[in-house]
Design an enzyme around this catalytic site. Structure first.
Site, PDB file in Angstrom:
ATOM      1  N   HIS A  76       7.543   0.512   2.734  1.00  0.00           N
ATOM      2  CA  HIS A  76       7.387  -0.856   3.213  1.00  0.00           C
ATOM      3  C   HIS A  76       6.208  -1.532   2.526  1.00  0.00           C
ATOM      4  O   HIS A  76       5.349  -0.862   1.956  1.00  0.00           O
ATOM      5  CB  HIS A  76       7.179  -0.885   4.737  1.00  0.00           C
ATOM      6  CG  HIS A  76       5.838  -0.378   5.181  1.00  0.00           C
ATOM      7  ND1 HIS A  76       5.478   0.952   5.134  1.00  0.00           N
ATOM      8  CD2 HIS A  76       4.752  -1.025   5.651  1.00  0.00           C
ATOM      9  CE1 HIS A  76       4.243   1.100   5.586  1.00  0.00           C
ATOM     10  NE2 HIS A  76       3.768  -0.089   5.903  1.00  0.00           N
ATOM     11  N   ASN A 108       0.887  -1.166   0.000  1.00  0.00           N
ATOM     12  CA  ASN A 108       0.000   0.000   0.000  1.00  0.00           C
ATOM     13  C   ASN A 108       0.915   1.203   0.000  1.00  0.00           C
ATOM     14  O   ASN A 108       1.794   1.299   0.853  1.00  0.00           O
ATOM     15  CB  ASN A 108      -0.821   0.084   1.289  1.00  0.00           C
ATOM     16  CG  ASN A 108      -1.874  -0.988   1.395  1.00  0.00           C
ATOM     17  OD1 ASN A 108      -2.310  -1.541   0.389  1.00  0.00           O
ATOM     18  ND2 ASN A 108      -2.284  -1.284   2.611  1.00  0.00           N
ATOM     19  N   GLN A 148       3.688  -5.418   2.929  1.00  0.00           N
ATOM     20  CA  GLN A 148       3.189  -6.339   3.930  1.00  0.00           C
ATOM     21  C   GLN A 148       2.962  -7.713   3.300  1.00  0.00           C
ATOM     22  O   GLN A 148       2.904  -7.843   2.073  1.00  0.00           O
ATOM     23  CB  GLN A 148       1.857  -5.834   4.503  1.00  0.00           C
ATOM     24  CG  GLN A 148       1.974  -4.481   5.201  1.00  0.00           C
ATOM     25  CD  GLN A 148       0.656  -4.052   5.829  1.00  0.00           C
ATOM     26  OE1 GLN A 148       0.198  -4.658   6.786  1.00  0.00           O
ATOM     27  NE2 GLN A 148       0.046  -3.022   5.275  1.00  0.00           N
ATOM     28  N   HIS A 164       7.177   5.377   5.948  1.00  0.00           N
ATOM     29  CA  HIS A 164       8.372   4.599   5.621  1.00  0.00           C
ATOM     30  C   HIS A 164       8.100   3.601   4.488  1.00  0.00           C
ATOM     31  O   HIS A 164       7.080   2.920   4.502  1.00  0.00           O
ATOM     32  CB  HIS A 164       8.787   3.840   6.897  1.00  0.00           C
ATOM     33  CG  HIS A 164      10.196   3.379   6.869  1.00  0.00           C
ATOM     34  ND1 HIS A 164      11.144   3.836   7.745  1.00  0.00           N
ATOM     35  CD2 HIS A 164      10.823   2.502   6.071  1.00  0.00           C
ATOM     36  CE1 HIS A 164      12.287   3.245   7.490  1.00  0.00           C
ATOM     37  NE2 HIS A 164      12.127   2.435   6.470  1.00  0.00           N
TER      38      HIS A 164
END
EC number: 2.7.7.12
Lengths: 416, 416
Positions: free
Chosen positions: B232, B219, B234, B230
């Site tokens: 990233h 996302n 998932q 930050h």
């Protein structure tokens, strides 16, 4: 003027409390006034029926740069082979006006009543006053074009990719001429007229060929992208069974095959038996937080009597629904504690799930309203990110019992 | 230190370009460093393995107000009888930190590398530097609790309402220690490590009992509610087949039964034959706007070779995917014309659809990435309002061909 009312073949939705006055907008779209009280009929006021705008017929051919006449380009829909879903492709909607929020582009409010002498020509309502009006959306994502074939064709000749005209219908329902008004603040008598509009459109559109599902709904709040702040709802009439209805029909049909029962009725009775999640009730309606609620605020409203569609409501059920809807919206605005005790203007979606028009599984369905909000707290929104948008897997940030508990704090369960 | 690498049973995902160093965080969660280059192994740096925070064991019982010990309250999920969907109910997530946007509540960035002497104790990374790290989410919506029974029970004793522990797994993948970095700006060699992380977790988690679908996703953007700026991604590991996968499996299985073919392969070949919607390709991957795209910007990426899951990628396919992903993110940022030629930080969701872990229909599926954005224009967002959220009926505001045309303007199709 009574003739306008009776001449409109009011059918099962008509009654002594409502007057319906039909007309056509300048571009040929259907338009209806719905007056709270038939006093208008014998009173001094008549409804202005003539739209003064010099609009072209909406399905008129247009000229290309070389002066050639091109036929009206109807919105199309394609079937996604990976999911089986039909996707209407509404390129015409890219130009629709936005009057709310930072992206506002329009110079006026097309849902406002016309002001005498107002040079603004984009208003959709011919009269200078109204109670409730209904009209076909000027920028529809689905529309039935007269004479247009509904036969499917193939994108790039590949049988994987069916396409056909998005031959549905999109209507707008304005709840009030006051553009600053909130649906939660409208009197029950006005919401009764809104209920009447839902029933009226369901009854009439059910007779139109090719419409499979009639979906009255209300989007409320800029946070969910509502492009017009004016209090209004919509009716989407799909030429297919929408994916969520398909899922619900599959479940309720399988349940009936397995148990002989009606799934939605048994859910309602289960909620009544459990009690904890029932948040409001009156003589005709039960409101509960469903045991597997997926939104941070979610309430379903079911009729006590077995009903398939909105036009089957009797007079008492219409009044009781208006009362229930009013109470639901007020409690929704009070749901999140803003610290100052004043509540907030809750963004919400109110979605009517009713039996499809002709799908044979319709008899095992049952009318219900699914009311929900994206708001998680006074300053947080639930976003539909990877899990929801990518996998359709909802993750709830709360529990149904916590939602119900907050409703119980806000007032007595029995509002009848 | 090489022992750490080899002792981790690197399995099919290991290769000479990547070093994996496992550890446990103070509360018992799994944590992995993935280094771009095994030079670290023989270099001066070793990875700090000890998490200095005084965290309780994450599944420890807690005390109630009266001093009684209560067992760890695992997140539960309930099956919605109306749709058949499982809904995890993640009450623990309500306390998760938000560092981006106006609702920011956290005092630091838990994904940052630890700064020597930094008193901030909520950082998740023990080392003061890293390339890519993977760890179990501290606020998971699904988690497997040791010794906890996965047997279903009934809400209020009603067989309509099954519930059981949401015994899945939620992991976080940090792409870079620079909290201001954008995934689109990372070098291909770093994205190669991210690909490696997807493959590694898919291989390892596939072996865990009870996990049905492994869903790596990214996302990106505050506009879609990303709570940590930050860079990233998932990995959600569901203990059920998520609704969208169920739909795709049903379609691809029926297609196989009917034609003997693989639906996703035939879609890819159909797009190659049509040509118009193919937007990028290299030796291992094809990127196309699907013929029935539902989002204002949508690209699917398919492997040339028949593959079911991310851990089946060979070395060349991993490098080629990193290159393709980099190009896709850069073109995504350039997609909407901001007028100044600089492009924008596009909000997007990148969703990996791979074969489920053990569902028998898995053989008829095929790996694909579904990349899409909610953005409709530099200043407009597509919201999921009544039709999408209430009926799961998507309405596209554009056409697949218009999306593809814009990609073609942005660069050559063949990036190989």
């Amino acid at each position: 003027m009574a003739a306008q009312w009776t001449s409109y073949q009011p059918g099962p939705y008509a009654n002594e409390h409502i007057r319906i006055t039909p007309t056509k907008l300048a571009d040929g779209r259907d338009f209806f006034y719905m007056d709270d009280d038939p006093a208008y009929v014998s009173g001094s006021k008549t409804r202005e029926l003539k739209d003064p705008r010099p609009l072209d017929y909406r399905f008129a051919p247009h000229m290309d740069a070389d002066g050639h006449e091109l036929p009206y380009a109807a919105p199309m829909m394609r079937r996604d082979p990976l999911t089986g879903d039909w996707i209407p492709m509404a390129t015409a909607r890219m130009n629709r006006p936005i009057t709310a929020g930072p992206g506002a582009t329009a110079t006026g409010n097309p849902l406002a009543a016309r002001k005498p002498g107002d040079p603004y020509q984009d208003g959709e309502v011919p009269d200078s006053d109204y109670d409730v009006v209904i009209f076909e959306n000027r920028f529809p994502s689905m529309v039935q074009v007269p004479g247009q074939s509904g036969e499917p064709t193939l994108v790039d000749g590949n049988p994987l990719w069916e396409q056909k005209p998005a031959a549905g219908r999109c209507e707008v329902i304005c709840f009030d001429p006051d553009e600053q008004g909130l649906p939660a603040d409208l009197p029950v008598s006005r919401l009764r007229t809104v209920v009447e509009a839902w029933a009226f459109r369901t009854a009439e559109i059910s007779q139109m060929e090719g419409i499979e599902q009639i979906f009255p709904f209300e989007n409320h709040g800029q946070e969910i992208g509502v492009s017009l702040a004016h209090p209004h709802g919509q009716v989407y009439c799909y030429p297919f069974i929408p994916p969520k209805m398909e899922q619900e029909l599959r479940q309720s049909h399988a349940y009936h095959e397995r148990t002989g029962g009606n799934l939605l009725k048994d859910i309602m009775e289960g909620e009544l038996a459990a009690g904890e999640r029932v948040v409001m009730r009156n003589a005709s309606w039960i409101a509960y937080v469903p045991a597997a609620a997926r939104w941070p605020l979610e309430v379903h409203v079911a009729p006590v009597r077995d009903l398939l569609t909105l036009d089957q409501l009797n007079d008492q059920e219409r009044w009781d629904l208006a009362q229930m809807y009013s109470a639901l919206l007020k409690r929704g605005n009070a749901f999140f504690d803003t610290g100052d005790g004043r509540g907030m203007d809750l963004p919400y979606i109110a979605a009517w799930h009713q039996a499809p028009v002709r799908d044979p599984r319709r008899a095992n369905y049952r009318l219900n309203l699914q009311f929900f909000s994206f708001r998680r707290s006074p300053n947080k929104i639930k976003y539909l990110a990877g899990s929801e948008s990518g996998m359709a897997a909802w993750v709830s940030d709360t529990t149904p019992e916590l939602i119900a508990q907050r409703f119980h704090e806000l007032g007595a369960v029995d509002i009848g």
